[in-house]
Enzyme design. Sequence first.
Site, PDB file in Angstrom:
ATOM      1  CE  LYS A 116      -4.295  -1.655   2.123  1.00 33.04           C
ATOM      2  NZ  LYS A 116      -3.989  -2.920   1.978  1.00 33.04           N
ATOM      3  CG  HIS A 235     -11.743  -1.474   9.621  1.00 33.08           C
ATOM      4  ND1 HIS A 235     -12.295   0.053   9.448  1.00 33.08           N
ATOM      5  CD2 HIS A 235     -11.277  -1.523  10.897  1.00 33.08           C
ATOM      6  CE1 HIS A 235     -12.209   0.577  10.643  1.00 33.08           C
ATOM      7  NE2 HIS A 235     -11.347  -0.320  11.578  1.00 33.08           N
ATOM      8  NE  ARG A 293      -7.662  -9.803  -3.478  1.00 33.16           N
ATOM      9  CZ  ARG A 293      -8.766  -9.239  -2.990  1.00 33.16           C
ATOM     10  NH1 ARG A 293      -9.920  -9.417  -3.780  1.00 33.16           N
ATOM     11  NH2 ARG A 293      -8.752  -8.570  -1.892  1.00 33.16           N
TER      12      ARG A 293
END
Length: 667
Positions: A116, A235, A293
Amino acid sequence: MFDKILIANRGEIACRVIKTCRKLGIQTVAVYSEADANARHVKLADEAWLLGPAAPKESYLRGNRLIEIAQQTGAQAIHPGYGFLSENEDFAAACEAAGVAFIGPPASAIAAMGSKSAAKQLMEKADVPLVPGYHGDEQDAVLLAREAQRIGFPVLIKASAGGGGKGMKIVERTEDVDAQLASAKREALASFGDDKVLIEKYLTKPRHIEIQVFADSQGECVYLFERDCSVQRRHQKVLEEAPAPGMSEERRRQMGEAACNAARAIGYVGAGTVEFIVDTLTGEFYFMEMNTRLQVEHPVTEMITRQDLVEWQLRVASGEPLPLDQAGLAIHGHALEARVYAEDPAKDFLPAIGRLDVLRTPQEGEFVRVDSGVVEGDEISPYYDPMIAKLIVWGEDRDTALRRMRQALADYRIVGLTTNLDFLAQVVAHPSFASGDVDTGLIARHRDELIPPPQPASADTLAIAALAELLDIEATAEARRGASADAGSPWHLANGWRLNEDTHTELHFRDTFDECTVVVHYRGDQYLLEIQGQTLPCSARRREDGKLALVLGGRQLTADVVRRENEIHLFAHGGHAVLQRFDPVLDALEEPDDGGSLRAPMPGTVVALLIEAGARVEKGQALLVLEAMKMEHTIVAPQAGMVTELLYQVGERVNEGVELILLNSDS
């Protein structure tokens, strides 16, 4: 096109890939762990190979073994599904080196977006707007705490290498940084093998909107519009829809083009999802991450575009161009997806394990689809994600899709473990969701409404339970009469006969709150039920499909009733209620809980001890951290007292229900 592929995954996504392969005439090779020997995906594939024990690192994460099996079976390609090795650059590179096609992007693209932090640095150079934060490589705890102060609270600590809510913590104040940072790093290391984190400003009312992109090896890239994934718990997404409510054509185009630019910048090939966070106050959108993906929520995109994204993956991976260009894609109607999980919403969505004693899904068709990797009788184990199925509906517009989702959820039947079905029904019926007023805080903001406290059994619930019991009693008596040499014996009667009394019987039930008695008076082909101070004329019959057709005081309705030992599960009015049948004479009293011990809520591993033996603790104080299903669960003191013994140490695995800590209560 390939003739044979290996599916390096399990459960629902493996079954989903097999479905498309069968349509295209492609043979499939499944792989499985010892825990999945009888799994649905194993039975559906043309052949299946054992990988190893249940733990993913000993089975589904064995990249070299997966490639070996592909070569031994003659599989030309490997489809990684999602999770496990689907975003592992080393595995993608190893497939390429072994001459086995990887049905996904090149290793270089996975590497570019796999971290990230690195991805955000790349997007920053490409002038893609980013949420203010720290995305650097330095991971010193003091520096990270300082960066959190600089950004300003609340901040979000996120695992750099992962997703799915694992290794993600919201920090509201300075004094919580160290503990939350340590927890995020532990979860990140356990889930992704990398404890690196990044820190970002936490937007208080954002929307989570993602763009589905597809690119081919000829350099073409398209976006298949957006999905709104704002409704989340822990989350993690729980409800998704396409298109996003309130999305303008101009904003859709801007976000779609930005997503395609991101894909082109890294030489992307295949299916990918560029995730954005949208500030509901300003309307600005910011790059969050790219998932290299297929996504769990891809079915809603398939429903509105009328395209098979797995087929697109197979065609692109085999070297074919994209099936359609951007001008050939259009949005048709609206789709919703609800993730049906084995979890307990009332206990902060704690995952559940157990056997699916009853599993009946809504009728599938043009408007309703169920993607699942389990069947009735299967076990939900502690080793893998507890998702049971994905329920997807389509409608000509959002209102129609919502109505179909409500009906489909009402038609679902699961008995054997705790699920989120009632919670999902509450969400889709809530005025905020129904109006499209969604953001990532919707569940937390309306928690009391979406997860209401249990209520005492209603008169209807007790009446349905009593009538179901009466039908069972009569059926048993009839069977006994048919097998008896004396069919006319009064001992075969089930009419509540009493000497010198009105013909009646008493049925005893127990709900969460109390014990309830229903007095049944027999009146020919009817009953009079005394329930909660009222008398209700009723009748019932069992239909050919097993459902009960009931008349309660002049009202006609249908219900499903499932017996599980002494438990009675009632499905009526779109809800699910559970009662216990008991005999007050024979019912044994349970030994009272002295409250002096703390037990594991589910199987897991002790990852942190926060106290020592002999320590005094206050009610609610954190004592131990248990890792289960790659999520951390903090065990707290149920009351004040002294810790007399720690029964497990860090690193030890524990079974559900075992005592973890002995606590000598002050009370």
